[in-house]
Design an enzyme around this catalytic site. Structure first.
Site, PDB file in Angstrom:
ATOM      1  N   TYR B  40     -16.675  -1.772  -0.059  1.00 12.60           N
ATOM      2  CA  TYR B  40     -16.117  -0.431   0.098  1.00 12.60           C
ATOM      3  C   TYR B  40     -16.347  -0.041   1.557  1.00 12.60           C
ATOM      4  O   TYR B  40     -16.393  -0.911   2.420  1.00 12.60           O
ATOM      5  CB  TYR B  40     -16.778   0.512  -0.923  1.00 12.60           C
ATOM      6  N   LYS B  95      -1.046  -7.867 -25.649  1.00 13.04           N
ATOM      7  CA  LYS B  95      -0.364  -8.820 -24.761  1.00 13.04           C
ATOM      8  C   LYS B  95      -1.244  -9.140 -23.541  1.00 13.04           C
ATOM      9  O   LYS B  95      -1.327 -10.295 -23.109  1.00 13.04           O
ATOM     10  CB  LYS B  95       0.957  -8.202 -24.305  1.00 13.04           C
ATOM     11  N   GLU B 137       8.498  -5.335 -21.696  1.00 15.42           N
ATOM     12  CA  GLU B 137       8.174  -5.617 -23.091  1.00 15.42           C
ATOM     13  C   GLU B 137       8.664  -4.489 -23.991  1.00 15.42           C
ATOM     14  O   GLU B 137       8.493  -3.320 -23.679  1.00 15.42           O
ATOM     15  CB  GLU B 137       6.639  -5.720 -23.208  1.00 15.42           C
ATOM     16  N   ALA B 198      17.978  -7.517 -27.802  1.00 17.19           N
ATOM     17  CA  ALA B 198      17.453  -8.177 -26.615  1.00 17.19           C
ATOM     18  C   ALA B 198      17.287  -9.677 -26.846  1.00 17.19           C
ATOM     19  O   ALA B 198      17.780 -10.505 -26.066  1.00 17.19           O
ATOM     20  CB  ALA B 198      16.106  -7.556 -26.231  1.00 17.19           C
ATOM     21  N   ALA B 199      16.617 -10.052 -27.943  1.00 19.79           N
ATOM     22  CA  ALA B 199      16.339 -11.465 -28.187  1.00 19.79           C
ATOM     23  C   ALA B 199      17.626 -12.234 -28.477  1.00 19.79           C
ATOM     24  O   ALA B 199      17.885 -13.293 -27.892  1.00 19.79           O
ATOM     25  CB  ALA B 199      15.352 -11.609 -29.344  1.00 19.79           C
TER      26      ALA B 199
END
Lengths: 381, 381
Positions: B40, B95, B137, B198-199
């Protein structure tokens, strides 16, 4: 200066060695595939269904109860100025390190590619559900005032601009103890503040609330006065708290007879002659980084007993790290969504009181004092 | 269903026990105050000055070389639909857990309070300098297509919508091995895809690029055809790759004589009678979560040998976790800023080839297969 250069070179080496200072780690091990069914699909679907219905309980099922974002647009980084997001990132990551070390808080550095108040507010509002609190950092004045004010209004989580309030709280704590040593009262003091940016402004506001002392603030053009035509909105506002008789002049003029000098400006601004023109037994907080407004040895020669700087290699380090870990620990644990002025005043008193017997060389607890975080957190309710 | 309920209850318990799944940890200890001078102030000032001047080297001095943001607006979370940011957070944190466990990547869950393409793009662009990559996602179609496309153009770091491309890559990998077992060629196959979100869209595009098979896509209103007036832009685009002769009909109509069924739609959509109407030795990828379009035991009764689902409790789990950890590991390590279609095709082949002797019950490597991440990462260059 040699020492400073050495520290810089060492810092570059250390940062290159570890390639950053923080990382993500897991709270539980994924030791077999069944854990994935609990922490990810399909089990997490039940958790998500629950938090969607009960957003206030998300904190009990995610890291939200313990995380904050450390957010900067890189427009006022340390003494380096407007160096942008990539320049800011090492500092924000360092701040995240302090959050973890001192308060066990999970802080995420977020550096922004946008620089207007509207854009910064929009970005922070957009990502806010990801975090339990927002620590604004190194955003230039006067933009930082508007940004903090708007976010405090719009967000349901604590928003704290540490450059302003952290600094102000620690300065007030130091002054409380300096007053004890010198037997003076803050309400009777004449105070000169050099620097009308984020820190200077917050210091002035907090001191005014706490004790209404007589204050004068000086920027690069001299004393901030109602006669000046060049004041921005932020500086105009400071006239509510400073310079009631509307005098003009330089730092050299206004410092005569004053009790306290607070510097958040630049290296070497304060001369020995100016110090000698102050009231007897003056108090000097010279916090320009890395080189203070006056070096401690020079101040001593000019008769100063009580001196504070921003540096760890001199006594009485005024460092925000004394304060912000405890403030956020308390806000997160006690679910306080608004850090108020009353919290700031109480935090300053708590910090000051941790020094049982203040002496000229010991008016502020060390940032390593482990009593700090629990004591401050306890009053953020 | 009892089992599913048990997993959900267990998942809630585990999440409440640990209160989240990830935390920040420090790469080096702050064992004395001198470390603070390096990590720092004042030392970090030198590092910040350097990265401000050399932004491309920021990755060597911060965690930027190894971190990604997992970003969702919560508009299409698992099978739960539009449940908002607080609903999404447990999944995004999960995730992040997978990123760390499988690829040692530091992933930060970011859930957004904004839901238009303009606002999501603005928020991600604003925070992008904080991260080495962006994993989009659980953002609803068709918005997700525009958002990904715009971010890929505007950002200098990899942007990857995993629901689209991760799924498509693993499906293609599975099909490559299914073709080996059945001795058929993908270019000669008739494929029916149920689900145009989407998929489904990404699967269709990738299969078209890879082998130009004959494809038909079915949504809740039947086969997507040029005669339909209700198609959004995303579905209209699918007519470039599917249904060249422009036929209309239901799933029941179109599935007759087809070789492959790919379901990214809803539980129970596919009946045994439909399966029996397919070409001999049909291939069924029924990936609706948590309950597939047809259960494996029913499919078996209808004569199916090769069957994949999204579930870990049946053979041949099509799970993005087979793919995304390696894709991001490669992109970060090899400084690849654009995950291309060629990368996706190569990743599918790499994944397929990890199964030396494909059998009907083993066409896809397990997500626990430790060869996956290095093998995939190696081709992302």
């Amino acid at each position: 200066m040699t020492n400073k250069k050495d520290i810089g070179a060492q810092a570059l080496d250390k940062h290159a060695e570890f390639r950053g200072k923080i990382q993500i780690s897991l709270k539980d091990k994924i030791d077999d595939i069944s854990k994935l069914s609990l922490y990810y699909t399909p089990g997490v679907g039940t958790v998500s269904g629950y938090t969607a219905k009960h957003p206030d309980e998300t904190r009990n099922y995610t890291w939200l109860h313990n995380n904050v974002a450390v957010i900067s647009d890189g427009s006022a980084v340390l003494g380096l100025g407007n160096i942008g997001p990539y320049g800011a990132l090492p500092v924000m990551e360092g701040k995240a390190m302090l959050f973890k070390h001192f308060a066990d808080i999970d802080a995420v550095p977020i550096v922004l590619n946008v620089h207007s108040a509207d854009e910064i507010v929009a970005a922070v509002e957009a990502i806010a559900p990801s975090f339990g609190g927002i620590n604004l950092e190194d955003i230039a004045a006067p933009l930082c005032f508007e940004i903090e004010e708007r976010l405090k209004k719009s967000l349901p989580i604590p928003v704290f601009h540490d450059d302003q309030h952290g600094t102000a709280i620690v300065v007030l704590a130091g002054l409380i103890n300096a007053m004890k040593i010198t037997g003076r009262k803050l309400e009777d003091a004449k105070i000169v503040i050099a620097g009308a940016g984020a820190a200077g402004t917050a210091i002035i506001k907090l001191l005014h609330q706490y004790a209404k002392p007589s204050m004068f603030v000086v920027d690069s053009k001299g004393v901030v006065s109602p006669n000046r035509k060049d004041l921005n909105e932020g500086k105009k506002q400071l006239l509510e708290y400073t310079n009631p008789s509307g005098v003009d002049g330089s730092l050299e003029d206004i410092i005569k007879g004053s009790d306290i000098f607070i510097g958040v400006s630049q290296a070497g601004l304060l001369t020995q002659d100016m110090v000698r023109s102050m009231h007897k037994d003056p108090i000097i907080f010279a916090m320009a980084n890395p080189t203070p407004e006056i070096m401690p040895d020079e101040a001593k020669k000019a008769g100063v007993r009580i001196m504070a700087t921003g540096r760890s290699d001199f006594p009485n380090q005024i460092n925000n790290a004394v304060c912000f870990p405890g403030v956020f620990r308390g806000a997160l644990d006690n679910q306080v969504s608004n850090i108020t002025d009353a919290h700031k005043r109480a935090a300053a008193e708590v910090i000051a009181n941790l020094v049982k017997n203040p002496t000229p060389e010991f008016i502020i607890p060390s940032i390593m004092d482990e009593r700090l975080v629990p004591a401050i957190a306890d009053i953020i309710r």
